[in-house]
Design a protein around this motif. Structure first.
Motif, PDB file in Angstrom:
ATOM      1  N   VAL A 199      10.459  13.255   1.807  1.00  0.00           N
ATOM      2  CA  VAL A 199      10.148  12.543   0.657  1.00  0.00           C
ATOM      3  C   VAL A 199       9.694  13.916  -0.460  1.00  0.00           C
ATOM      4  N   GLN A 200      10.156  13.340  -1.918  1.00  0.00           N
ATOM      5  CA  GLN A 200       8.893  14.615  -2.510  1.00  0.00           C
ATOM      6  C   GLN A 200       9.550  16.313  -1.862  1.00  0.00           C
ATOM      7  N   LYS A 226      11.735  19.561  16.408  1.00  0.00           N
ATOM      8  CA  LYS A 226      10.399  19.052  16.894  1.00  0.00           C
ATOM      9  C   LYS A 226      10.126  19.722  17.215  1.00  0.00           C
ATOM     10  N   GLU A 227       9.715  20.950  18.089  1.00  0.00           N
ATOM     11  CA  GLU A 227       9.617  22.272  18.678  1.00  0.00           C
ATOM     12  C   GLU A 227       9.425  23.224  17.295  1.00  0.00           C
ATOM     13  N   ALA A 228      10.586  23.330  17.051  1.00  0.00           N
ATOM     14  CA  ALA A 228      10.780  24.866  15.992  1.00  0.00           C
ATOM     15  C   ALA A 228       9.304  24.323  14.473  1.00  0.00           C
ATOM     16  N   PHE A 229       9.812  23.077  14.431  1.00  0.00           N
ATOM     17  CA  PHE A 229       8.873  22.640  12.807  1.00  0.00           C
ATOM     18  C   PHE A 229       7.820  20.771  12.931  1.00  0.00           C
ATOM     19  N   PRO A 230       6.839  20.858  13.953  1.00  0.00           N
ATOM     20  CA  PRO A 230       5.938  20.422  14.204  1.00  0.00           C
ATOM     21  C   PRO A 230       5.005  19.382  13.497  1.00  0.00           C
ATOM     22  N   GLU A 231       5.327  19.772  11.575  1.00  0.00           N
ATOM     23  CA  GLU A 231       4.270  19.402  10.388  1.00  0.00           C
ATOM     24  C   GLU A 231       5.283  18.914   9.293  1.00  0.00           C
ATOM     25  N   ALA A 232       6.544  19.380  10.109  1.00  0.00           N
ATOM     26  CA  ALA A 232       7.756  18.922   8.857  1.00  0.00           C
ATOM     27  C   ALA A 232       7.238  17.555   8.261  1.00  0.00           C
ATOM     28  N   GLY A 233       6.978  17.110   8.660  1.00  0.00           N
ATOM     29  CA  GLY A 233       7.019  15.687   8.091  1.00  0.00           C
ATOM     30  C   GLY A 233       8.446  14.572   7.847  1.00  0.00           C
ATOM     31  N   TRP A 234       9.584  15.516   8.541  1.00  0.00           N
ATOM     32  CA  TRP A 234      10.762  14.718   8.377  1.00  0.00           C
ATOM     33  C   TRP A 234      11.277  13.806   9.566  1.00  0.00           C
ATOM     34  N   ARG A 235      12.040  12.690   9.156  1.00  0.00           N
ATOM     35  CA  ARG A 235      12.253  11.391   9.914  1.00  0.00           C
ATOM     36  C   ARG A 235      13.686  12.219  10.404  1.00  0.00           C
ATOM     37  N   ILE A 236      13.733  12.146  11.636  1.00  0.00           N
ATOM     38  CA  ILE A 236      14.949  12.855  12.094  1.00  0.00           C
ATOM     39  C   ILE A 236      15.674  11.966  12.727  1.00  0.00           C
ATOM     40  N   LYS A 274      -9.208   0.512  13.864  1.00  0.00           N
ATOM     41  CA  LYS A 274     -10.617  -0.747  13.826  1.00  0.00           C
ATOM     42  C   LYS A 274     -11.430   0.347  12.861  1.00  0.00           C
ATOM     43  N   ILE A 275     -12.556   0.389  12.028  1.00  0.00           N
ATOM     44  CA  ILE A 275     -13.793   1.027  11.350  1.00  0.00           C
ATOM     45  C   ILE A 275     -13.516   2.286  12.163  1.00  0.00           C
ATOM     46  N   GLY A 276     -14.011   3.792  11.701  1.00  0.00           N
ATOM     47  CA  GLY A 276     -14.135   4.897  12.028  1.00  0.00           C
ATOM     48  C   GLY A 276     -12.481   5.548  12.991  1.00  0.00           C
ATOM     49  N   ASP A 277     -11.819   4.930  12.799  1.00  0.00           N
ATOM     50  CA  ASP A 277     -10.512   5.767  13.803  1.00  0.00           C
ATOM     51  C   ASP A 277     -10.189   6.079  12.371  1.00  0.00           C
ATOM     52  N   THR A 278      -9.230   7.563  13.287  1.00  0.00           N
ATOM     53  CA  THR A 278      -7.926   8.227  12.496  1.00  0.00           C
ATOM     54  C   THR A 278      -6.899   8.206  12.413  1.00  0.00           C
ATOM     55  N   VAL A 279      -6.157   8.213  10.829  1.00  0.00           N
ATOM     56  CA  VAL A 279      -5.224   8.149  11.058  1.00  0.00           C
ATOM     57  C   VAL A 279      -4.733   9.320  10.141  1.00  0.00           C
ATOM     58  N   THR A 280      -3.514   9.812  10.861  1.00  0.00           N
ATOM     59  CA  THR A 280      -2.685  10.641   9.676  1.00  0.00           C
ATOM     60  C   THR A 280      -1.383  10.468   8.917  1.00  0.00           C
ATOM     61  N   VAL A 281      -1.442  11.205   8.083  1.00  0.00           N
ATOM     62  CA  VAL A 281      -0.509  11.449   7.571  1.00  0.00           C
ATOM     63  C   VAL A 281       0.379  12.260   6.580  1.00  0.00           C
ATOM     64  N   ASN A 282       1.703  12.429   7.158  1.00  0.00           N
ATOM     65  CA  ASN A 282       2.496  13.547   6.785  1.00  0.00           C
ATOM     66  C   ASN A 282       2.861  13.941   4.651  1.00  0.00           C
ATOM     67  N   VAL A 283       1.948  14.818   4.112  1.00  0.00           N
ATOM     68  CA  VAL A 283       2.527  14.434   2.308  1.00  0.00           C
ATOM     69  C   VAL A 283       2.756  15.986   2.695  1.00  0.00           C
ATOM     70  N   PHE A 284       4.325  16.075   1.387  1.00  0.00           N
ATOM     71  CA  PHE A 284       4.390  17.332   0.736  1.00  0.00           C
ATOM     72  C   PHE A 284       4.772  18.321   1.988  1.00  0.00           C
ATOM     73  N   GLY A 285       4.925  17.403   3.590  1.00  0.00           N
ATOM     74  CA  GLY A 285       5.382  18.885   4.673  1.00  0.00           C
ATOM     75  C   GLY A 285       3.220  18.971   5.084  1.00  0.00           C
ATOM     76  N   ARG A 286       2.507  18.574   4.576  1.00  0.00           N
ATOM     77  CA  ARG A 286       0.874  18.565   5.154  1.00  0.00           C
ATOM     78  C   ARG A 286       0.455  17.711   5.716  1.00  0.00           C
ATOM     79  N   GLU A 287      -0.131  17.914   6.736  1.00  0.00           N
ATOM     80  CA  GLU A 287      -0.854  17.177   8.028  1.00  0.00           C
ATOM     81  C   GLU A 287      -2.209  16.639   7.308  1.00  0.00           C
ATOM     82  N   VAL A 288      -2.079  15.152   6.526  1.00  0.00           N
ATOM     83  CA  VAL A 288      -3.545  15.275   6.303  1.00  0.00           C
ATOM     84  C   VAL A 288      -4.120  13.546   7.403  1.00  0.00           C
ATOM     85  N   THR A 289      -5.475  13.693   7.659  1.00  0.00           N
ATOM     86  CA  THR A 289      -6.222  12.958   8.641  1.00  0.00           C
ATOM     87  C   THR A 289      -7.005  12.776   7.623  1.00  0.00           C
TER      88      THR A 289
END
Length: 863
Positions: free
Chosen positions: A79-80, A250-260, A639-654
């Protein structure tokens, strides 16, 4: 007598084979009296078999088209952002790669042509020369896609959905503007191989080359573009080899953010949706079968009533009760098999008759064929239902002495059968319920259905007993006819229980579905549009935001603008655990399977209220924070305090969850599952999303003027008209509702048949009543009026129950499951009541008229 006791003389009890011989001998007389029995079983089995066979035909079609749906052996969706050079080079080492880009845009008729300025939302798909890797692309003109998309003169060629030509009154060869480029309509699309299961169309398809897309200027930093790279492996490869490539990627590009997506799981989402819809229709079919079960009970009662002389004779000759039950159980099973066979034939041809309509509605492939497993399951449902509803009635004949059998003609007994028959009935009923739950796609829903069905039967029985008690305790009316009607309602062996059981359940289902359908339509056509904005504007560049606001205000000064930054991202981890290792609940799976719209804000969004936690301050600059939608957070155990990681523009953001929100999605205000603190995406490219809401009294001309102004001055901005989106959703719902109504109609037909069977079950007793009344001087009209009053009261009782139970069930579904405010519709209640009254009075009087024609002498002589 010796033969009855010993069969072949080797036992003190008649043999199984002797019982089978007796049963076969009696079956030679045909199916007289069992037409309704057979019809009830056939209708229920046909409903379940047709749903199962059609669903299997669609899932087989999806499986067969897996590679075509994916567009290759594997698909890598982003995406994007498109593939970078390293990713593309990596994939090309395994086979041929084809890349496409998809986005929504506005197509506009250029100046100088008729209807200049008119525009339409389109779904743009830009392809390369390798497209399609799998399947065949067909054009109505018969040429090739590469030739049609070729650049000629000053413009590129495009191919379009014929709907676009109809919508804008264009023809092949005309020019059209998309973004900043003009295109020549070279041809129309006859078949697009990878468009299977796209669901709701918000705009007609437009296909162009990748070079043509670059010329439109639609792709800007932050534009909402979906990229897909399809990979075709050379030769014939196994699914294991395909998954091996997936693992290496997946092994070669773990943070690509693509959906295979691989060819063998291409239909997972479709299978889930089809499975849920099929389960719903199957449960409605089971309701028809359960309603028909009451008809089975009535038919067995009538059958045993006709066989009293034979039963009495066998018992007088010393036949054990179990032997008598065995004879008639064999006959019931044989007759059930006739109904099952008819139902299976109807169910087997259903995919050929109506499966294509459903598949075309959902844009899904279908493989017509014979599916024995689904048919066998429907047959098993039919057999279990027949046995469950027949055993208690058959068991009653086990211990009744000869004198009781004769006495039952004038004073029906109420004795319960032996414990073994009660236990056997319960075991069969539990097997039926267990089968329905075990094989269901959503066992929780199936469990609720089973519990509700059992509760409905119990409640209906209580209602029937309550009606009988009221009739018994009511003051005796002065009218002879009305007095007779009231006494008929509470007398032993009357019609009350059978009529209320059969008609009440069918009406309750009809009212439930009608109220759900009506409220969903009201929500789409009245409630949501009343509060919703008129337009969504996508892909507004941040540098154009001020100009966009000024353009809107100058065109329609009183309009309200809401605008927020927007990006797309995919959730890749929750609480530090990869989403690939998380099995979310069924109602939350969607959040982890695709990309989501995300935004950032320093204030709480409109139409949101805090559920837990606190909002961050406007000048917050600490670790990234996120606000999560409360209902989804609970489903994912966040819950409050838990972390969520999203991939945006190929970059992982937690980010850490700072709060959760209740969101009023029905308002269609701009809102997102995840809203981040502004510092999370500082400096990241993004576009803006805006809505415009017109004041009350604004005309459609005002909306059209605004849309034309934005499309003309800002051609890269995509305009989505909310009314058109709701119309598209409503269109799909109308088509799918046909299948639901058909299933509900089957249940109602079963109710009518059961009602007719209930009246037939009391036929002999009615003859005696009518003859005795006529002997004592009652006129035919007075007797008919008495019966009419009885049927009126029973129909009214069934209608009251159907309306109340159906309304409560609809309330539970709408308010509890769909979170939609329910509005009671009196027309549905009145309609259900009229249906109940017309059926009970009409069928009852029709049968009574025949009874009144019986001669008195033969009947009195046989008493």
């Amino acid at each position: 007598m010796a033969s009855l006791r010993s069969g072949a003389g080797r036992s003190d009890r008649p043999s199984f084979w002797l019982a089978a011989r007796f049963a076969a001998r009696e079956l030679r007389g045909g199916l007289s009296g069992f037409v309704i029995f057979v019809a009830c079983i056939a209708i229920g089995v046909a409903a379940i078999a047709s749903v199962g066979a059609t669903t299997r035909a669609i899932t087989e079609g999806l499986s067969a088209e897996g590679a075509t749906i994916v567009g290759g052996d594997l698909s890598f969706r982003l995406v994007q952002r498109p593939l970078d050079a390293k990713e593309r080079g990596f994939l090309q080492t395994f086979g041929e790669v084809s890349e496409i880009a998809s986005l929504r845009a506005m197509a506009r008729i250029p100046d100088g042509q008729p209807n200049a300025g008119n525009s339409a939302l389109v779904d743009v798909k830009a392809v390369d020369g390798a497209y399609p890797l799998k399947g065949t692309m067909l054009l109505d003109g018969g040429g090739t896609l590469v030739e049609a998309l070729r650049h000629r003169g000053e413009s590129y060629g495009i191919v379009v959905d014929p709907l676009l030509l109809a919508r804008l009154d264009l023809a092949a060869g005309d020019m059209i503007t998309i973004g900043k480029a003009s295109f020549r309509i070279a041809d129309t699309i006859a078949k697009e191989p990878d468009r299977v299961g796209t669901g709701i169309d918000f705009g007609p398809r437009v296909m162009m080359s990748r070079q043509a897309l670059d010329a439109t200027g639609l792709i800007q930093p932050g534009s909402l573009v979906r990229y897909s790279a399809r990979l075709e492996l050379p030769g014939t490869v196994s699914d294991e080899a395909v998954h091996a490539v997936e693992d290496k990627a997946k092994e070669a590009f773990p943070e690509a953010g693509w959906r295979i997506q691989t060819r063998d799981n291409a239909t997972r989402g479709f299978d889930r949706d089809v499975g849920r819809f099929a389960q719903f229709l199957t449960l409605v079919g089971l309701t028809a079968l359960l309603v028909g079960g009451v008809g089975v009970t009535n038919a067995v009662k009538t059958f045993l009533d006709r066989k009293r002389d034979e039963i009495a004779t066998m018992k007088a000759l010393g036949a054990p009760g179990g032997f008598v039950v065995a004879i008639y159980l064999m006959q019931i099973l044989a007759i059930t098999l006739v109904g099952v066979a008819i139902g299976l034939v109807l169910g087997a041809i259903a995919p050929f008759a109506g499966g294509g309509f459903i598949a075309n509605t959902l844009k899904l492939p279908i493989v017509f064929g014979f599916y024995p497993l689904e048919l066998a399951l429907a047959a098993l449902y039919g057999l279990l239902t027949a046995v469950a509803f027949a055993l208690l009635t058959l068991g009653r004949a086990h211990d009744l002495p000869v004198s009781a059998l004769f006495r039952d003609r004038v004073a029906p007994g109420r004795a319960w059968p032996r414990t073994v028959y009660l236990v056997a009935t319960l075991a069969v009923a539990l097997s039926l319920a267990g089968l329905a739950i075990l094989l269901a796609y959503d066992r929780r829903v199936a469990g609720v259905f089973v519990a509700a069905s059992a509760g409905a039967f119990l409640l209906l029985y209580v209602v029937a007993q309550g009606v009988m008690t009221l009739a018994r305790r009511a003051p005796s009316p002065r009218s002879t006819g009305l007095r007779l009607a009231v006494r008929n309602i509470h007398r032993p062996g009357g019609l009350t229980v059978s009529v209320i059981l059969s008609l009440g359940l069918g009406l309750a289902l009809l009212v439930t579905l009608a109220l759900i359908d009506g409220n969903l339509r009201r929500q789409l056509t009245e409630a949501i549009p009343e509060r919703a904005p008129a337009f969504f504007f996508l892909d507004i560049q941040s540098t154009e935001a001020a100009a966009f606001d000024a353009l809107v205000k100058s065109t329609v000064p009183d309009v309200t603008i809401e605008r927020v930054p927007m990006m797309r991202g995919r959730i890749t981890a929750l609480k530090g655990v990869s989403t690939t290792k998380i099995e979310p609940p069924a109602d939350a799976r969607w959040a982890l399977e695709g990309d989501r719209g995300i935004t950032y804000s320093d204030t709480l969004p409109k139409a949101s209220t805090l559920a837990d936690g606190k909002w961050w301050p406007a000048d917050y600059s600490g670790e990234p924070l996120v606000s999560f939608e409360d209902e989804l957070a609970k489903a994912l155990d966040l819950k409050i305090g838990d972390t969520v990681t999203v991939n945006v523009f190929g970059r992982e953001v937690t980010a850490k969850i700072a709060n959760t929100r209740h969101v009023d999605w029905d308002s269609l205000s701009i809102n997102f599952v995840m809203v981040f603190s502004p510092n999370t995406f500082a400096g990241a490219p993004h576009s803006e999303l805006a809505t415009t809401t017109f004041p009350k009294g604004a005309s459609e001309a005002d909306e059209t003027r605004l849309m034309k102004a934005v499309v003309a001055d800002m051609p890269t901005v995509t305009v989505v008209r909310v009314k058109e989106v709701l119309d598209a959703v409503n269109s799909i719902m109308r088509q799918l509702a046909l299948a639901v109504r058909a299933a509900a109609s089957i249940a109602l037909v079963s109710s009518v048949l059961v009602l007719a069977g209930a009246l037939a079950a009391g036929h002999r007793q009615r003859i005696y009543d009518a003859v005795i009344l006529k002997t004592f001087g009652a006129s035919r009209g007075r007797i008919l009026a008495a019966y009419g009053a009885e049927y009126l009261l029973l129909g009214l009782a069934a209608a009251v129950f159907g309306v109340i139970a159906g309304s409560l069930a609809a309330f539970g579904v709408l308010e509890g499951m769909m979170r939609i405010d329910m509005v009671f519709e009196p027309v549905v209640a009145v309609g259900a009541a009229l249906v109940a009254l017309v059926l009970t009075i009409g069928l009852g009087l029709l049968g009574s008229w025949r009874i009144l024609g019986k001669k008195a002498a033969p009947v009195l002589r046989n008493l």
